[in-house]
Write a protein that holds these residues in place. Structure first.
Motif, mmCIF file in Angstrom:
data_model
loop_
_atom_site.group_PDB
_atom_site.id
_atom_site.type_symbol
_atom_site.label_atom_id
_atom_site.label_comp_id
_atom_site.label_asym_id
_atom_site.label_seq_id
_atom_site.Cartn_x
_atom_site.Cartn_y
_atom_site.Cartn_z
ATOM 1 N N GLU A 1 0.951 -1.294 -0.005
ATOM 2 C CA GLU A 1 -0.135 0.151 -0.195
ATOM 3 C C GLU A 1 0.951 1.226 -0.010
ATOM 4 O OE1 GLU A 1 -4.057 0.617 2.041
ATOM 5 O OE2 GLU A 1 -2.841 1.850 3.313
ATOM 6 N N LEU A 2 0.808 2.225 -0.924
ATOM 7 C CA LEU A 2 1.175 3.346 -0.757
ATOM 8 C C LEU A 2 0.085 4.624 -0.506
ATOM 9 C CD1 LEU A 2 2.940 2.998 -4.378
ATOM 10 C CD2 LEU A 2 3.929 2.248 -2.172
ATOM 11 N N SER A 3 0.197 5.286 0.546
ATOM 12 C CA SER A 3 -0.562 6.131 0.825
ATOM 13 C C SER A 3 -0.040 7.620 1.199
ATOM 14 C CB SER A 3 -1.545 5.442 1.823
ATOM 15 O OG SER A 3 -0.777 5.264 2.940
ATOM 16 N N ASN A 4 -1.066 8.513 1.302
ATOM 17 C CA ASN A 4 -1.046 10.035 1.746
ATOM 18 C C ASN A 4 -2.309 10.296 2.425
ATOM 19 O OD1 ASN A 4 -2.088 10.999 -0.569
ATOM 20 N ND2 ASN A 4 -0.297 11.277 -1.454
ATOM 21 N N HIS A 5 -2.633 11.514 2.769
ATOM 22 C CA HIS A 5 -3.732 11.952 3.384
ATOM 23 C C HIS A 5 -5.141 12.055 2.084
ATOM 24 C CE1 HIS A 5 -1.958 15.368 1.879
ATOM 25 N NE2 HIS A 5 -2.975 16.236 1.970
ATOM 26 N N LEU A 6 -4.549 12.165 0.935
ATOM 27 C CA LEU A 6 -5.444 12.374 -0.151
ATOM 28 C C LEU A 6 -5.749 11.039 -0.992
ATOM 29 C CD1 LEU A 6 -4.015 15.534 -1.675
ATOM 30 C CD2 LEU A 6 -5.893 15.501 -0.246
ATOM 31 N N TYR A 7 -4.968 10.214 -1.082
ATOM 32 C CA TYR A 7 -5.261 9.150 -1.958
ATOM 33 C C TYR A 7 -4.271 7.962 -1.582
ATOM 34 C CZ TYR A 7 -1.493 11.376 -4.466
ATOM 35 O OH TYR A 7 -0.195 11.921 -4.637
ATOM 36 N N ARG A 8 -4.775 6.609 -2.049
ATOM 37 C CA ARG A 8 -3.796 5.395 -1.782
ATOM 38 C C ARG A 8 -3.681 4.780 -2.962
ATOM 39 N NH1 ARG A 8 -8.703 3.762 1.251
ATOM 40 N NH2 ARG A 8 -9.433 1.788 0.642
ATOM 41 N N TYR A 9 -2.841 3.937 -3.267
ATOM 42 C CA TYR A 9 -2.615 2.771 -4.020
ATOM 43 C C TYR A 9 -2.501 1.524 -3.466
ATOM 44 C CZ TYR A 9 -1.135 6.436 -7.789
ATOM 45 O OH TYR A 9 -0.982 7.176 -8.617
ATOM 46 N N ASN A 10 -3.063 0.544 -4.017
ATOM 47 C CA ASN A 10 -3.082 -0.975 -3.474
ATOM 48 C C ASN A 10 -2.586 -1.833 -4.460
ATOM 49 O OD1 ASN A 10 -5.461 0.414 -1.597
ATOM 50 N ND2 ASN A 10 -4.052 -1.160 -0.477
ATOM 51 N N SER A 11 -1.726 -2.543 -4.296
ATOM 52 C CA SER A 11 -1.100 -3.617 -5.284
ATOM 53 C C SER A 11 -2.277 -4.815 -5.475
ATOM 54 C CB SER A 11 0.019 -4.279 -4.955
ATOM 55 O OG SER A 11 0.125 -5.121 -3.756
ATOM 56 N N VAL A 12 -2.288 -5.237 -6.896
ATOM 57 C CA VAL A 12 -3.570 -6.140 -7.195
ATOM 58 C C VAL A 12 -2.864 -7.243 -6.886
ATOM 59 C CG1 VAL A 12 -5.044 -7.116 -8.735
ATOM 60 C CG2 VAL A 12 -4.793 -4.383 -8.753
ATOM 61 N N PRO A 13 -3.327 -8.508 -6.248
ATOM 62 C CA PRO A 13 -2.983 -9.871 -6.325
ATOM 63 C C PRO A 13 -2.409 -10.373 -7.659
ATOM 64 C CG PRO A 13 -5.057 -9.567 -4.953
ATOM 65 C CD PRO A 13 -4.897 -8.281 -5.579
ATOM 66 N N ASP A 14 -1.509 -11.218 -7.617
ATOM 67 C CA ASP A 14 -0.708 -11.505 -8.826
ATOM 68 C C ASP A 14 -1.799 -12.375 -9.626
ATOM 69 O OD1 ASP A 14 1.553 -9.974 -8.208
ATOM 70 O OD2 ASP A 14 2.466 -11.710 -7.113
ATOM 71 N N GLY A 15 -2.558 -13.324 -8.761
ATOM 72 C CA GLY A 15 -3.232 -14.117 -9.921
ATOM 73 C C GLY A 15 -2.302 -15.370 -10.558
ATOM 74 N N ASN A 16 -2.379 -15.312 -11.735
ATOM 75 C CA ASN A 16 -1.609 -16.270 -12.812
ATOM 76 C C ASN A 16 -0.303 -15.799 -13.251
ATOM 77 O OD1 ASN A 16 -3.723 -18.301 -12.255
ATOM 78 N ND2 ASN A 16 -4.840 -17.366 -14.078
ATOM 79 N N LYS A 17 -0.028 -14.519 -12.650
ATOM 80 C CA LYS A 17 1.171 -13.865 -12.949
ATOM 81 C C LYS A 17 2.501 -14.602 -12.848
ATOM 82 C CE LYS A 17 0.898 -9.360 -12.982
ATOM 83 N NZ LYS A 17 0.985 -7.974 -12.409
ATOM 84 N N GLY A 18 2.318 -15.112 -11.577
ATOM 85 C CA GLY A 18 3.624 -15.912 -11.170
ATOM 86 C C GLY A 18 4.357 -15.178 -10.111
ATOM 87 N N CYS A 19 5.468 -15.505 -9.759
ATOM 88 C CA CYS A 19 6.482 -14.761 -8.633
ATOM 89 C C CYS A 19 6.945 -13.482 -9.152
ATOM 90 C CB CYS A 19 7.482 -15.576 -8.302
ATOM 91 S SG CYS A 19 7.179 -17.014 -7.851
ATOM 92 N N THR A 20 6.806 -12.598 -8.346
ATOM 93 C CA THR A 20 7.120 -10.932 -8.627
ATOM 94 C C THR A 20 8.103 -10.654 -7.603
ATOM 95 O OG1 THR A 20 5.195 -10.482 -7.371
ATOM 96 C CG2 THR A 20 4.897 -10.529 -9.664
ATOM 97 N N GLY A 21 8.477 -9.291 -8.077
ATOM 98 C CA GLY A 21 9.428 -8.505 -7.047
ATOM 99 C C GLY A 21 10.798 -8.569 -7.455
ATOM 100 N N PRO A 22 11.904 -8.316 -6.537
ATOM 101 C CA PRO A 22 13.177 -8.350 -6.785
ATOM 102 C C PRO A 22 13.666 -10.061 -6.514
ATOM 103 C CG PRO A 22 13.086 -7.614 -4.746
ATOM 104 C CD PRO A 22 11.485 -7.609 -5.336
ATOM 105 N N LEU A 23 14.670 -10.186 -7.722
ATOM 106 C CA LEU A 23 15.149 -11.548 -7.575
ATOM 107 C C LEU A 23 16.318 -11.818 -6.286
ATOM 108 C CD1 LEU A 23 15.752 -14.288 -8.950
ATOM 109 C CD2 LEU A 23 17.642 -13.282 -10.340
ATOM 110 N N PHE A 24 16.877 -10.420 -5.847
ATOM 111 C CA PHE A 24 17.868 -10.780 -4.839
ATOM 112 C C PHE A 24 17.188 -10.263 -3.532
ATOM 113 C CE2 PHE A 24 20.181 -10.392 -8.806
ATOM 114 C CZ PHE A 24 20.794 -11.744 -8.691
ATOM 115 N N PRO A 25 17.387 -10.743 -2.312
ATOM 116 C CA PRO A 25 17.010 -10.320 -1.039
ATOM 117 C C PRO A 25 17.198 -8.452 -0.901
ATOM 118 C CG PRO A 25 18.144 -12.214 -0.659
ATOM 119 C CD PRO A 25 18.472 -11.853 -2.029
ATOM 120 N N VAL A 26 16.281 -7.738 -0.496
ATOM 121 C CA VAL A 26 16.359 -6.244 0.014
ATOM 122 C C VAL A 26 15.586 -6.241 1.223
ATOM 123 C CG1 VAL A 26 15.639 -4.047 -0.814
ATOM 124 C CG2 VAL A 26 16.104 -5.925 -2.600
ATOM 125 N N TRP A 27 16.634 -6.420 2.208
ATOM 126 C CA TRP A 27 15.993 -6.164 3.549
ATOM 127 C C TRP A 27 16.151 -5.003 4.024
ATOM 128 C CZ3 TRP A 27 13.905 -10.382 2.386
ATOM 129 C CH2 TRP A 27 14.656 -11.494 2.147
#
Length: 220
Positions: free
Chosen positions: A194-220
């Motif tokens: 979720e990305l948000s501020n006091h005016l609006y927000r963004y919510n990521s849509v579930p991947d469904g059949n898209k497969g695995c997503t995000g960075p390939l390497f760990p980002v902690w």
């Protein structure tokens, strides 16, 4: 106290012996493709299969119902235990990357603090349709669907801002579109963003059949 210590030693030796038996079974399995006839070796082989299947089941249970499955779980050289651990750590990660932004579609909604004029252009507020969609692109461009009443066809770019304190800890982290108010980054229990501020927000849509997503390497 001495009784507790002895009890712990017995359990520790049992676990160590079980691990040794499992390794022995693995060696037998590699050398002999068919199930061995020796009763003891057969039992060792079955134990190894049980341990392997248990890990697979635990990993499947953890990933069930998650909106996003981390791409790093597909690293072929990683063990099941390390894959399980990395998936949990990545699911709790709140430092967003360009891969996270670009791999997902995003639902856009205004908050109650937004002016009424803008809320009336939001179909999810009027219950006349689903939330509007937004898209992040690898070249830094940000877009919306055609005929989006809010979008208006203007040019948009996004930036991920991360600042660090002296000890290396993240001090500030947000996503900003053009020169509009920055959006703080948060994560939900189903590992969606979720990305948000006091005016609006963004919510990521579930991947469904898209497969695995995000960075390939760990980002902690």
């Amino acid at each position: 106290m001495e009784r507790l210590r002895l009890c712990w030693l017995r359990q520790h030796r049992s676990c160590s012996r079980a691990a040794s038996l499992a390794r022995a079974a693995a060696v037998v399995a590699l050398r002999q493709p068919t199930l061995p006839s020796n009763p003891l070796i057969k039992a060792l082989f079955s134990f190894q299969v049980w341990v392997s299947n248990t890990k697979i089941t635990k990993c499947a249970e953890m990933l069930a119902g998650k909106a996003h499955i981390p791409l790093l779980t597909m690293i072929p050289t990683a063990s099941r235990l390390s894959t399980y651990s990395m998936a949990i750590m990545d699911g709790k990660r709140t430092r967003i990357t360009k891969e996270d932004l670009c791999d997902h579609d995003w639902e856009f909604r205004f908050t109650i603090a937004a002016p009424e004029y803008w809320r009336n252009l939001d179909p999810s507020w009027k219950h006349t349709g689903p939330p509007m969609r937004r898209y992040f692109h690898p070249d830094g461009y940000h877009s919306a669907d055609p005929h989006d009443a809010v979008w208006g066809g203007h040019e948009c770019t996004y930036t991920i801002i991360t600042s660090f304190a002296g000890d290396g800890q993240i001090r500030d982290h947000y996503v900003r579109i053009n020169r509009w108010p920055p959006m703080k980054v948060s994560r939900k229990e189903d590992w969606s963003w979720e990305l948000s501020n006091h005016l609006y927000r963004y919510n990521s849509v579930p991947d469904g059949n898209k497969g695995c997503t995000g960075p390939l390497f760990p980002v902690w």
